[in-house]
Design a protein around this motif. Structure first.
Motif, PDB file in Angstrom:
ATOM      1  N   SER A   1      16.367 -14.069 -16.037  1.00  0.00           N
ATOM      2  CA  SER A   1      15.379 -13.427 -16.874  1.00  0.00           C
ATOM      3  C   SER A   1      15.561 -13.356 -18.467  1.00  0.00           C
ATOM      4  O   SER A   1      16.799 -12.872 -18.654  1.00  0.00           O
ATOM      5  CB  SER A   1      14.801 -12.130 -16.248  1.00  0.00           C
ATOM      6  OG  SER A   1      14.273 -12.395 -15.287  1.00  0.00           O
ATOM      7  N   PRO A   2      15.010 -13.694 -19.433  1.00  0.00           N
ATOM      8  CA  PRO A   2      15.301 -13.624 -20.836  1.00  0.00           C
ATOM      9  C   PRO A   2      15.275 -11.910 -21.269  1.00  0.00           C
ATOM     10  O   PRO A   2      14.283 -11.194 -20.546  1.00  0.00           O
ATOM     11  CB  PRO A   2      14.093 -14.221 -21.536  1.00  0.00           C
ATOM     12  CG  PRO A   2      13.165 -14.409 -20.588  1.00  0.00           C
ATOM     13  CD  PRO A   2      13.698 -14.329 -19.201  1.00  0.00           C
ATOM     14  N   GLN A   3      15.910 -11.508 -22.203  1.00  0.00           N
ATOM     15  CA  GLN A   3      16.145 -10.273 -22.743  1.00  0.00           C
ATOM     16  C   GLN A   3      14.805  -9.908 -23.210  1.00  0.00           C
ATOM     17  O   GLN A   3      14.434  -8.756 -23.093  1.00  0.00           O
ATOM     18  CB  GLN A   3      17.237 -10.214 -23.480  1.00  0.00           C
ATOM     19  CG  GLN A   3      17.507  -8.658 -23.981  1.00  0.00           C
ATOM     20  CD  GLN A   3      18.782  -8.513 -24.738  1.00  0.00           C
ATOM     21  OE1 GLN A   3      19.391  -9.373 -25.135  1.00  0.00           O
ATOM     22  NE2 GLN A   3      18.896  -7.285 -25.186  1.00  0.00           N
ATOM     23  N   PHE A   4      14.389 -10.638 -24.037  1.00  0.00           N
ATOM     24  CA  PHE A   4      13.062 -10.670 -24.856  1.00  0.00           C
ATOM     25  C   PHE A   4      11.822 -11.334 -24.401  1.00  0.00           C
ATOM     26  O   PHE A   4      12.158 -12.633 -24.077  1.00  0.00           O
ATOM     27  CB  PHE A   4      12.947 -10.626 -26.193  1.00  0.00           C
ATOM     28  CG  PHE A   4      14.172  -9.768 -26.807  1.00  0.00           C
ATOM     29  CD1 PHE A   4      13.962  -8.326 -26.836  1.00  0.00           C
ATOM     30  CD2 PHE A   4      15.514 -10.143 -27.160  1.00  0.00           C
ATOM     31  CE1 PHE A   4      14.947  -7.419 -27.524  1.00  0.00           C
ATOM     32  CE2 PHE A   4      16.542  -9.135 -27.684  1.00  0.00           C
ATOM     33  CZ  PHE A   4      16.102  -7.782 -27.641  1.00  0.00           C
ATOM     34  N   ASP A   5      10.590 -10.966 -24.438  1.00  0.00           N
ATOM     35  CA  ASP A   5       9.402 -11.970 -24.157  1.00  0.00           C
ATOM     36  C   ASP A   5       9.295 -13.027 -25.139  1.00  0.00           C
ATOM     37  O   ASP A   5       9.467 -12.725 -26.262  1.00  0.00           O
ATOM     38  CB  ASP A   5       8.111 -10.997 -23.770  1.00  0.00           C
ATOM     39  CG  ASP A   5       8.247 -10.321 -22.846  1.00  0.00           C
ATOM     40  OD1 ASP A   5       9.156 -10.636 -21.911  1.00  0.00           O
ATOM     41  OD2 ASP A   5       7.552  -9.389 -22.543  1.00  0.00           O
ATOM     42  N   ALA A   6       9.103 -14.126 -24.908  1.00  0.00           N
ATOM     43  CA  ALA A   6       8.649 -15.238 -25.801  1.00  0.00           C
ATOM     44  C   ALA A   6       7.429 -14.657 -26.781  1.00  0.00           C
ATOM     45  O   ALA A   6       6.596 -14.037 -26.333  1.00  0.00           O
ATOM     46  CB  ALA A   6       8.181 -16.780 -25.346  1.00  0.00           C
ATOM     47  N   TYR A   7       7.967 -15.164 -28.096  1.00  0.00           N
ATOM     48  CA  TYR A   7       6.445 -14.977 -29.058  1.00  0.00           C
ATOM     49  C   TYR A   7       5.313 -15.943 -28.800  1.00  0.00           C
ATOM     50  O   TYR A   7       5.341 -16.975 -28.836  1.00  0.00           O
ATOM     51  CB  TYR A   7       7.068 -15.083 -30.555  1.00  0.00           C
ATOM     52  CG  TYR A   7       5.946 -14.836 -31.493  1.00  0.00           C
ATOM     53  CD1 TYR A   7       5.722 -13.103 -31.844  1.00  0.00           C
ATOM     54  CD2 TYR A   7       5.376 -15.464 -32.193  1.00  0.00           C
ATOM     55  CE1 TYR A   7       4.793 -13.089 -33.005  1.00  0.00           C
ATOM     56  CE2 TYR A   7       4.473 -15.405 -33.236  1.00  0.00           C
ATOM     57  CZ  TYR A   7       4.178 -14.033 -33.548  1.00  0.00           C
ATOM     58  OH  TYR A   7       3.180 -13.802 -34.307  1.00  0.00           O
ATOM     59  N   ASP A   8       4.040 -15.221 -28.967  1.00  0.00           N
ATOM     60  CA  ASP A   8       2.935 -15.847 -28.312  1.00  0.00           C
ATOM     61  C   ASP A   8       1.987 -16.182 -29.715  1.00  0.00           C
ATOM     62  O   ASP A   8       1.528 -15.328 -30.036  1.00  0.00           O
ATOM     63  CB  ASP A   8       2.000 -15.115 -27.309  1.00  0.00           C
ATOM     64  CG  ASP A   8       1.111 -15.972 -26.965  1.00  0.00           C
ATOM     65  OD1 ASP A   8       0.751 -16.995 -27.283  1.00  0.00           O
ATOM     66  OD2 ASP A   8       0.243 -15.380 -26.241  1.00  0.00           O
TER      67      ASP A   8
END
Length: 281
Positions: free
Chosen positions: A240-247
């Motif tokens: 799992s990525p550390q940060f969520d992707a920018y939407d």
């Protein structure tokens, strides 16, 4: 009255099928004997079978609750010189289509793995071939050498037959090389860091899994395997990525009014003139 679970006798030859008239004619005598028994359920007459020269069996339908397909059997007998028959025996027997209890199996043969619960006691069978006296050489170096060095030993130890039986059971079980888990595994337990080999003659083939996320505490075949092998590497990008992707779709775009845009030059000129006056004064 006698209730038996054996089959109803059937004539096996022409000689047995033919009975003397004094025996075959005793139908009412047989029925009367059943009625006097006061068990009830005396149904239709089914026929007679010769047992020998002095005996024959008359059979009737047994109309008793719980005895579907059973038959009343009345054995009548008569001496070769007698002119009348007498009742010899009464029995309730299962017919060809009768409901009968399954063959009785002793309790020690009915026990299966997993039946033993807390507080239960289970002794090994007498003369169990899987066990031998502790002072008998077993062929297992770990057992024999230890007992010899200390002069002690367990009262009984597993025999060669017992160890072979256990090995076959473990090899063919859920933690053997032919299980679905093992077939899909990338490697084998014998090469895993969590594998704890057994001691003794089973050392080369079996061990215990020490991985709590896998077959923890179970005896596993060295050729068994699972996805939690110590050398397992996750594919690149897994996890799992550390940060969520920018939407980008969450950004709100607001258009400025045309009037405000047209007045911007005039406002900028006024600000410039005010700054010049202040600097010369």
């Amino acid at each position: 009255m006698v209730r038996q679970t054996g089959g109803v006798s059937v004539a096996s030859s022409d000689e047995r099928a033919v009975a003397r008239p004094v025996l075959t004619d005793a139908v009412e005598l047989a029925r009367t004997a059943l009625v006097e028994l006061q068990e009830g359920g005396v149904g239709d007459y089914l026929g007679v079978t010769s047992e020998d020269a002095c005996a024959a069996t008359h059979r009737f339908v047994a109309d008793l609750p719980g005895y579907r397909g059973w038959q009343w059997a009345v054995v009548v007998a008569a001496d070769p010189e007698a002119d009348h028959a007498t009742v010899s025996e009464l029995a309730l027997l299962p017919g060809p289509d009768a409901l009968v209890a399954p063959e009785w199996i002793p309790w020690d043969q009915r026990i299966r793995p997993g039946d033993l619960s807390a507080g239960d006691l289970l002794a090994p069978p007498a003369g169990d071939p899987r066990l031998v006296p502790g002072y008998v050489a077993t062929g297992d170096p770990e057992i024999d050498e230890t007992a010899l060095e200390l002069g002690l030993g367990r009262k009984q130890v597993m025999s060669l037959e017992g160890r072979v039986d256990a090995a076959e059971r473990w090899h063919d079980g859920d933690y053997g090389p032919d299980s679905e888990m093992a077939k899909a595994a990338p490697s084998t337990c014998g090469l895993c860091g969590f594998y704890l080999p057994l001691a003794g003659s089973l050392h080369a083939s079996f061990g215990v899994c020490g991985n709590e996320m896998a077959a923890d505490g179970h005896v596993v075949d060295a050729a068994y395997g699972c996805g939690a092998h110590s050398d397992t590497l996750l594919p690149t990008g897994a996890g799992s990525p550390q940060f969520d992707a920018y939407d980008d779709g969450a950004v709100e775009v607001v258009e400025r009014a045309v009037a405000e845009t047209e007045n911007e030059p005039e406002a900028a000129a006024e600000v410039t003139e005010a700054e010049e006056s202040a600097s010369t004064s």
